[in-house]
Design an enzyme around this catalytic site. Sequence first.
Site, PDB file in Angstrom:
ATOM      1  N   TYR A 195       9.444   4.421  13.155  1.00 61.22           N
ATOM      2  CA  TYR A 195       8.048   4.023  13.421  1.00 61.22           C
ATOM      3  C   TYR A 195       7.279   5.207  14.013  1.00 61.22           C
ATOM      4  CZ  TYR A 195       4.250   1.169  15.504  1.00 61.22           C
ATOM      5  OH  TYR A 195       3.043   0.615  15.871  1.00 61.22           O
TER       6      TYR A 195
ATOM      7  N   LYS B 191       4.222   7.358  12.189  1.00 57.64           N
ATOM      8  CA  LYS B 191       2.858   7.383  12.742  1.00 57.64           C
ATOM      9  C   LYS B 191       2.434   8.814  13.082  1.00 57.64           C
ATOM     10  CE  LYS B 191       1.763   2.891  12.892  1.00 57.64           C
ATOM     11  NZ  LYS B 191       0.569   2.305  12.240  1.00 57.64           N
TER      12      LYS B 191
ATOM     13  N   VAL C  72       0.806  -1.223   0.000  1.00 59.21           N
ATOM     14  CA  VAL C  72       0.000   0.000   0.000  1.00 59.21           C
ATOM     15  C   VAL C  72       0.841   1.276   0.000  1.00 59.21           C
ATOM     16  CG1 VAL C  72      -2.024  -1.100   1.025  1.00 59.21           C
ATOM     17  CG2 VAL C  72      -0.328   0.005   2.513  1.00 59.21           C
TER      18      VAL C  72
ATOM     19  N   ARG D 173       7.715  -9.254  19.920  1.00 59.78           N
ATOM     20  CA  ARG D 173       7.232  -8.437  21.038  1.00 59.78           C
ATOM     21  C   ARG D 173       7.220  -9.267  22.321  1.00 59.78           C
ATOM     22  NH1 ARG D 173       2.504  -5.289  17.795  1.00 59.78           N
ATOM     23  NH2 ARG D 173       2.675  -7.154  16.491  1.00 59.78           N
TER      24      ARG D 173
ATOM     25  N   GLY E 175      -6.348   8.871   0.081  1.00 56.53           N
ATOM     26  CA  GLY E 175      -6.808   9.180  -1.281  1.00 56.53           C
ATOM     27  C   GLY E 175      -7.916   8.234  -1.716  1.00 56.53           C
TER      28      GLY E 175
END
Length: 319
Positions: free
Chosen positions: A145, A149, A57, A186, A102
Site C-alpha cells: 500500500y 501510494k 481502473v 479499520r 492519462g
Amino acid sequence: MRIVLTGAAGFLGSHLSARFLDDGHEVVGVDNLVTGSRDNLAWLQEREGFSFRHHDVSTPLFVQGPVDGVLHFASPASPVDYLELPIQTLKVGSLGTHNMLGLALEKGARFLLASTSEIYGDPEVHPQPESYWGNVNPLGPRGVYDEAKRFAEAITMAYHRHHGLETRIARIFNTYGPRMRPGDGRVISNFIVQALHGEPLSLYGDGSQTRSFCYVDDEVEGLYRLFHSETNDPVNVGNPVEFTIRELADEVLRLTGSTAGVTTRPLPEDDPKVRRPDITRARELLGWEPGVTLSEGLERTIPYFRAVVASSGARARVL
Ligand code: NAD
Ligand code: UDP
C-alpha cells in the site's frame, strides 16, 4: 463541471461524490466493487447528475464527452483489505494512477490523487509535515500500500512537471464516519461493531500506539477545497488531535454503554507507533481545519452502525 471519481462506491468516494452533486456538478463514478458497497452506490444512484461505470481502473478507461476533473480514490484502504489484496493494491496505485493521469491529460482535466499518511510509514518525525520523506519498509506487508501510494505521488508530480498537468495530492489521515463497511477492518468500525454486539474490543498491542481521527464531513470539506485550490504540492488533510488506541477503545465503550472491555491481540507488523498531521499548510492554503471532535464524530457514527448491525447482523473483521 463533469467529474470522474474512482472508488465512488467506497467510504470516502461516496461522500465526496455527494459533495460534488450537492454543488450541482455531474459525477461519473467508477468502481470495481472490490471493497466498495452496493448500498453506497444505490444511495448515489438516486441523485440527479450521478452515473456509474463498473470498471477496474488498473486497465485503461475511456470516457466519452468532456471531463473537468479526475479524482482517483480507487484503492483498498483498510490494512485488512490491502493485506488480502496485495497485487491489486499495487496495481491500482501504480497502473490505476497512470491510467487516470492519462485520462486527465487527454481531457485537459484537473487531477486529484487520494494519497495517505501511510507514505510517512512508521514516522521518526512527529507530527508529520509534508516535507518529511517518511520511514517505510518496502519489503514488509504494508509496503504494498505504502509504496504504491508513494509511486502514485511520484508519477503525479511527473505528469505535472513533464506535461504541465494541473495536479493535487491529498495526504489523507485516518478518517471515519457513516457508510464505512461494518467489516472494513479499520479500528473505528471494528470497535463500534464489536461494542454493539457486546463483544470485547480487539485491541492490537498494548494500545499505546496513536492515531489522529478525522470525521468524514471535515475530511470531505478539506478535499473539496484542495481540489479547487491552486497548489500542486501535497497537502495533509486530517485532524491534528491525537489519541492512543486505548483511549479510543475507552471512548467507544463509554459512548455505546458497553461493559465488555477489551481483549488484546498481537500488534501487526510495521504498525506505525505514532501518527499526527501537521496541518499548517492546509490552514494557510485552504483556510481549512477540522471542527468535529472525536466524541462528536463517534456520536454521529454509532447510530449508522447500530442500524446496519440490527438489519444485517454484520460483524467486525480482525487481523
Ligand atoms: P474504501 O475501501 O471504502 O473505498 C475504496 C474504493 O475503491 C472501493 O469502492 C473499491 O471497490 C474501489 N476500488 C479498489 N480497487 C479498484 C480498482 N482497481 N478499480 C476500481 N475501483 C477500485 O476505502 P476509503 O476509505 O474510501 O479510501 C478511499 C481512498 O482514500 C483510497 O485511495 C485510500 O487509499 C485513501 N485514503 C483513505 C483513508 C481513510 O482513512 N479512509 C486514509 C488515507 C487514504
Ligand atoms: N487496531 C486495533 N484493533 C483493531 C483494528 C486496528 O487495535 O481491531 C489498531 C491498529 O493496530 C492501529 C490502529 O488501530 O494501530 C489503526 O488501525 P487501522 O486499521 O484503523 O488503520 P491504520 O492507521 O493502521 O492504517
